[in-house]
Design an enzyme around this catalytic site. Sequence first.
Site, PDB file in Angstrom:
ATOM      1  N   GLU A  96       4.733  -5.441   0.604  1.00  0.00           N
ATOM      2  CA  GLU A  96       4.770  -5.923   2.008  1.00  0.00           C
ATOM      3  C   GLU A  96       3.980  -7.423   1.933  1.00  0.00           C
ATOM      4  OE1 GLU A  96       2.544  -3.281   4.682  1.00  0.00           O
ATOM      5  OE2 GLU A  96       4.141  -2.133   4.804  1.00  0.00           O
ATOM      6  N   GLU A 153       8.777   3.806   2.484  1.00  0.00           N
ATOM      7  CA  GLU A 153       7.549   4.351   3.010  1.00  0.00           C
ATOM      8  C   GLU A 153       7.577   4.967   4.517  1.00  0.00           C
ATOM      9  OE1 GLU A 153       4.185   1.999   2.988  1.00  0.00           O
ATOM     10  OE2 GLU A 153       4.159   1.400   1.028  1.00  0.00           O
TER      11      GLU A 153
HETATM   12  C1  GLA Z   1       1.412  -0.026   4.142  1.00  0.00           C
HETATM   13  C2  GLA Z   1       1.325  -0.235   3.014  1.00  0.00           C
HETATM   14  C3  GLA Z   1       0.761   1.120   2.299  1.00  0.00           C
HETATM   15  C4  GLA Z   1      -0.072   1.831   3.342  1.00  0.00           C
HETATM   16  C5  GLA Z   1       0.543   2.266   4.451  1.00  0.00           C
HETATM   17  C6  GLA Z   1      -0.329   2.842   5.403  1.00  0.00           C
HETATM   18  O1  GLA Z   1       2.900   0.417   4.635  1.00  0.00           O
HETATM   19  O2  GLA Z   1       2.401  -0.554   1.948  1.00  0.00           O
HETATM   20  O3  GLA Z   1       0.205   0.881   0.891  1.00  0.00           O
HETATM   21  O4  GLA Z   1      -1.236   1.107   3.319  1.00  0.00           O
HETATM   22  O5  GLA Z   1       0.945   0.854   5.230  1.00  0.00           O
HETATM   23  O6  GLA Z   1       0.304   3.196   6.651  1.00  0.00           O
END
Ligand code: GLA
Length: 689
Positions: A176, A325
């Site tokens: 991210e 994710e």
């Molecule tokens: C983000 C991060 C993850 C985790 C999630 C929690 O997407 O990439 O590592 O912290 O949030 O929702």
Amino acid sequence: MSRTSFHFCSLLLAAVLFSLAPAMAQNQAPPPPPILLGTAWYPEQWPESRWEADLTLMQQAGIHMVRVGEFAWSRMEPSEGEYDFDWLERAIAAAAKHGIYTVLGTPTAAPPAWLTQKYPETLRVDEQGHRAEHGNRQQFNFANPTYREFARDIAEHMARRFGHNPYVMGWQIDNEYSDVSFDPDTRSQFQQWLKARYGTLDNLNSRWTTAYWSQTYSDWSQIPIESTYGNPGLLLSWMRFVSDTWRSYQKNQMDAIRAHAERRQFITTNTMGWFDGFDHYTVTQDLDLAAWDDYVGEGHLNPTSNGAAHDLTRGFLRKNFWVIETQPGNVNWAPINNSLDKGEVRAMAWHDVGHGADTVSYWQWRSALNGQEEYHGTLVGPDGAPAPLYSEVEQVGREFAKTGPVLAGTTPKSEVAILHSYDSRWAINWQRHNKNFDPVKEILSYYGPLRAISQSIDIIPPTAPLSQYKLVVAPGLNVLSDGVAQNLIAYVRQGGHLVLGQRSGMKNDDNGLQTERQPGPLVPLLGGRVEQYYALLNPVPVEGSWGSGGDELWAELLSAKSPDVEVLERYGKSNGWLDGQPAAITRKVGKGRITYIGIWPDERLMASAAKWMTDVSGVKPALGPVPEGVEVDPRYGAHDVVYILVNFSKAQQTVTLPAPMQDVLNGGSRSSVTLPMYGVAVISAPLPK
Ligand code: GLA
């Protein structure tokens, strides 16, 4: 070469190949399933004696992919130059025994303490001048050359070790991308970037109109960084520099991996839906695969905005993508971290696949026993036993396995495109003029009703090829470069229907005002223009061929210059200036058409505008009429189309199919399907003729 020596050489070659054969055979794994269920797994947080139990539970749930390694730098390189990948190799091998493939994350979003302590310049500096500290993540400086050396080095060591591992499917760079740095070195890199783009200070001064407020620069080193309030040309340049810098940050690691990894291993990164901290078209263009992190946060899944975010991500590389994710029930970072309802996680997984996701991966498997995210949703509890949600995910796993062969090689295809540009979104956000004018909401106001009619939409950049679309809608194309204007003109001339929404064509490529009224270079094609725009305190009435309704937030007074321009809607009584004036106009141009919508129609009026747009362009629903709240997601293959139907309404719904179709989930042929709330159907039929 004599015959004998040739013969000897070929024998030698055959012997060498033969001796390599077992190694090559070992180096192969069966291909992973076409539709993958996955989870984030952090083996470094657990004793190895626990791995087997976790992997067994994963296998039982139909999980075939784990994301591993993304924050494990201090475990992989406990001190400078001392590497330990044996544990990772054992984790990958242990997963493989359960038919689980690994996506390796480079750990660069979480630098180890020894690194930032010894090289503090690798820590980012915020806009107020504070340097970040160790203890969280994303504390690194994305432009710092020393950090890049370390990032390259760890990526290279990982790739040397795992670039040929048959169970490593691919790579995720970092995690991210978001926080940037405002330190002096980044500022001088920005100044160099400006020099390369503008050539001379005279050119930059003129294109940014720096005569305004005595901003004229006589030396490159005088140029500041502004990220929120500053010269609009500077603001846009900064964001373009940020985008290029993330791209080179990523490429630095990609090159290291590419040099040692087999080509079958893809490279991706995880983006964040509508997040606009960089231009995703710039950054993702080097990747093999687009992927995003899909979280609902507080509340429940909104299929319209979530579906649009899927379509946005699919538009980065214009092909299927991954939900790398997603939330198993709840998150830990929203104001209220409510759980998704029973059945909603499954509905969401199918909604993902319907929009072109080939993988749905849960974050995360199990919470670290200590760590900032102890409260986040997981698939197993702190005791290591399945959470209640586990069985729902297990069902998804079974369904992915069953439908995978039919979904393999299929992809969404649309007759309608919505144009999306980061330049335009930034430009509007920096000068909203009406605080409620949110450019993403503007896009969604079109997306919702158009998606309901057409049942499939592509969201793409305005530079993309457009000829395949019957209807192209540009809701807020504020920054309009000459190149994009040419792309749009060519599209209309070859027979397409272009619809421009509010604030289109106001700015040039430097975020300066166009010297023609809106839509700037498209005025001659439109045969009309925006005479004046008005931010609205209250909605104003409009009426015309779409019916009567309200215009919210913003009003553009249009004029029709050419006699063949048709006025579609007019303003009712308002501020005097707008009264009785054109609010939406359209003009046929050869076989094509161009329309300008100067209003932000209320929901009912937008629904009827969308009906007009699709009717006049010949856009047909992919499947046919369905009850409200049922989403239809078509994925097309070479011979068949697979329709995924998800019922997001609160009540049971029955969908009558246009012809008997194959029920992929339950078997048999069906003329209709009945879906409870959050119910899912997967049906297939030969491609329509
Ligand atoms: C983000 C991060 C993850 C985790 C999630 C929690 O997407 O990439 O590592 O912290 O949030 O929702």
